[in-house]
Design an enzyme around this catalytic site. Structure first.
Site, PDB file in Angstrom:
ATOM      1  N   SER A  40       0.773  -1.240   0.000  1.00 48.20           N
ATOM      2  CA  SER A  40       0.000   0.000   0.000  1.00 48.20           C
ATOM      3  C   SER A  40       0.803   1.289   0.000  1.00 48.20           C
ATOM      4  O   SER A  40       0.412   2.262  -0.642  1.00 48.20           O
ATOM      5  CB  SER A  40      -0.964  -0.001   1.186  1.00 48.20           C
ATOM      6  OG  SER A  40      -0.274  -0.190   2.407  1.00 48.20           O
ATOM      7  N   ASP A 240      -3.737   6.293  10.844  1.00 51.78           N
ATOM      8  CA  ASP A 240      -3.814   4.836  11.011  1.00 51.78           C
ATOM      9  C   ASP A 240      -2.482   4.250  11.475  1.00 51.78           C
ATOM     10  O   ASP A 240      -2.385   3.047  11.714  1.00 51.78           O
ATOM     11  CB  ASP A 240      -4.254   4.158   9.709  1.00 51.78           C
ATOM     12  CG  ASP A 240      -3.310   4.410   8.536  1.00 51.78           C
ATOM     13  OD1 ASP A 240      -2.215   4.991   8.746  1.00 51.78           O
ATOM     14  OD2 ASP A 240      -3.660   4.034   7.404  1.00 51.78           O
ATOM     15  N   HIS A 243       0.282   4.149   7.163  1.00 53.18           N
ATOM     16  CA  HIS A 243       0.571   4.707   5.844  1.00 53.18           C
ATOM     17  C   HIS A 243       1.213   6.090   5.933  1.00 53.18           C
ATOM     18  O   HIS A 243       0.870   6.888   6.802  1.00 53.18           O
ATOM     19  CB  HIS A 243      -0.719   4.793   5.022  1.00 53.18           C
ATOM     20  CG  HIS A 243      -1.341   3.462   4.769  1.00 53.18           C
ATOM     21  ND1 HIS A 243      -2.547   3.080   5.306  1.00 53.18           N
ATOM     22  CD2 HIS A 243      -0.891   2.403   4.043  1.00 53.18           C
ATOM     23  CE1 HIS A 243      -2.824   1.837   4.917  1.00 53.18           C
ATOM     24  NE2 HIS A 243      -1.832   1.416   4.154  1.00 53.18           N
TER      25      HIS A 243
END
Length: 281
Positions: A40, A240, A243
């Site tokens: 990601s 979060d 990221h």
């Protein structure tokens, strides 16, 4: 490496390109291609909040007519964020490091005779390194997209690899990470017939589990020629805690930071890229 040496290398590469009677002058043949692979943080989650992208694109990540991307249909088009929107389709994509890197390397590449920068997005969020091993769907897709990328002309400059967060959950995955990454690099070089392929990996800034240090240690201890390490540790994360923020992706992509270590890293990457071009011209 000094800036003077960088300039001399650029001049040498440019002269070699001009003097090569077999070199084509078409724009396609002068395309320098970079493979973007991993999970990601390579696909880009900068500016993504509650599965929605804020559409904020920093100037460093902006489009340019000389920067192209190979889309999911394997057609070249002008690149723009989010680069992985049609590749990492199960998740919302935002800003990643790819466009920033392309904008940074664009001018040195142009001086060396490469008129276009080609980006080949391959990253998929939430994937472990075992899902990228030779024979897997992701590995084969990466190989197929890479071969499609240079089928119309151009050369591969490097693989940009940012992956490993999912391998921090289980001890056995973290412990075996180094061996798997080493095999992946060797397999790529064999399958692409590029024994000197430059492989730039990003050291983890975060992880999904408790074994971040083990994976980071494995990354640092890879001892293969033409494998470079860029450390993301310390860059700001989204809420979060997994990221990179948009600004962190900018820092990662071009090394634009007040920290001396980033400036040194930037020169080292330029050095590695310039040297690798001698093998692919």
């Amino acid at each position: 490496m000094s800036l003077a040496l960088s300039f001399l290398l650029l001049m040498a590469i440019s002269q070699r390109s001009v003097s090569d009677p077999t070199a084509s002058n078409s724009s396609d043949s002068r395309k320098l291609i970079f493979i973007l692979a991993g999970q990601s943080n390579m696909a880009g989650r900068g500016g993504v909040y509650e599965n929605k992208w804020d559409h904020v694109v920093p100037i460093e990540s902006g489009p340019h007519q000389s920067i192209l991307r190979l889309n999911a249909a394997r057609v070249w088009q002008e690149a723009s964020e989010p680069l992985h929107a049609d590749i990492d389709v199960r998740r919302t994509c935002g800003v990643g490091p790819g466009m920033v890197f392309a904008n940074w390397v664009r001018e040195p590449a142009k001086q060396a005779g490469w008129g276009l920068i080609g980006l080949v997005p391959c990253a998929v969020g939430g994937t472990c390194i075992r899902e990228w091993g030779q024979g897997t769907v992701l590995y084969q897709q990466m190989i197929d997209r890479t071969k499609a990328a240079f089928a119309s002309g151009g050369k591969i400059g490097a693989v940009l690899w940012y992956q490993g967060e999912s391998d921090t959950v289980k001890y056995e995955d973290a412990y075996s990470y180094g061996a798997r990454l080493k095999k992946l690099i060797n397999d790529l070089r064999v399958d692409l017939n590029l024994p000197h392929l430059l492989f730039i990996q990003v050291g983890l800034a975060s992880g999904e589990g408790p074994y971040i240090k083990i994976v980071r240690k494995a990354q640092k201890e890879i001892r293969l020629p033409n494998v470079k390490y860029v450390d993301a540790l310390g860059l700001k994360l989204e809420s979060d805690h997994l990221h990179l923020t948009t600004q962190s992706q900018v820092q990662l992509g071009n090394g634009d930071s007040s920290q001396a270590s980033w400036s040194k890293t930037k020169l080292k990457l330029l050095h590695a890229l310039l040297l690798s071009l001698f093998f692919i011209l």
